[in-house]
Design a protein around this motif. Sequence first.
Motif, PDB file in Angstrom:
ATOM      1  N   HIS A  54      91.791  45.629  42.284  1.00  0.00           N
ATOM      2  CA  HIS A  54      92.673  46.802  42.242  1.00  0.00           C
ATOM      3  C   HIS A  54      93.125  47.145  40.820  1.00  0.00           C
ATOM      4  O   HIS A  54      94.027  47.969  40.638  1.00  0.00           O
ATOM      5  CB  HIS A  54      93.923  46.555  43.094  1.00  0.00           C
ATOM      6  N   ARG A  87      92.856  41.705  60.647  1.00  0.00           N
ATOM      7  CA  ARG A  87      93.260  43.024  60.132  1.00  0.00           C
ATOM      8  C   ARG A  87      93.945  43.824  61.241  1.00  0.00           C
ATOM      9  O   ARG A  87      94.906  44.552  60.980  1.00  0.00           O
ATOM     10  CB  ARG A  87      92.042  43.807  59.601  1.00  0.00           C
ATOM     11  N   ASP A 120      89.489  41.464  53.581  1.00  0.00           N
ATOM     12  CA  ASP A 120      88.845  42.653  54.150  1.00  0.00           C
ATOM     13  C   ASP A 120      87.367  42.442  54.461  1.00  0.00           C
ATOM     14  O   ASP A 120      86.699  43.355  54.940  1.00  0.00           O
ATOM     15  CB  ASP A 120      89.043  43.857  53.217  1.00  0.00           C
TER      16      ASP A 120
END
Length: 139
Positions: A54, A87, A120
């Motif tokens: 990120h 998730r 993820d």
Amino acid sequence: MATNRTFTMLKPDAIENGYMGKIIDMIIGAGFQIKALKYTQLSVDQAKEFYAVHAERPFYGELVEYMSSGPIVAAILEKDNAVEDFRKLIGATDPAEAAEGTIRKAYAENKGRNAVHGSDSDENAAIEGKFHFAANEIF
Ligand code: DAT
Ligand code: MG
């Protein structure tokens, strides 16, 4: 190939707000087995490395500062379809958009202080698990 493992962190807001036990209970109640568990705090450099993907995003500095601001709980979890099911259990990044029954809906404060991390992908679950745990800390 799915590994059936994922990686999580209970973030500083969750610990500060006294939700450590409740969140671990939700995780176990949803059928995840704890394969590794650690109560620790990320250094600034560790937080930078963990969230390097990120680095170009506008919230990166804030994210690194926040994630290194207090203790976290790191864990490796096991279950069929672990990454996807976890998730689902944690809910949307922004708790205002998270579904009823999710961890973030119940315990997150906002999009930044959102209680919990979940890998993820299987690839990232393996990388993130190794980042926090040595082989002899995984059961
Ligand atoms: P997730 O944690 O749901 O996988 P992400 O990978 O997109 O979400 O972002 C990682 C973390 O960065 C997220 O849990 C909280 C923080 N974050 C994401 N978007 C943000 C934003 N718009 N403002 C502040 N923090 C943000
Ligand atoms: Mg993410």
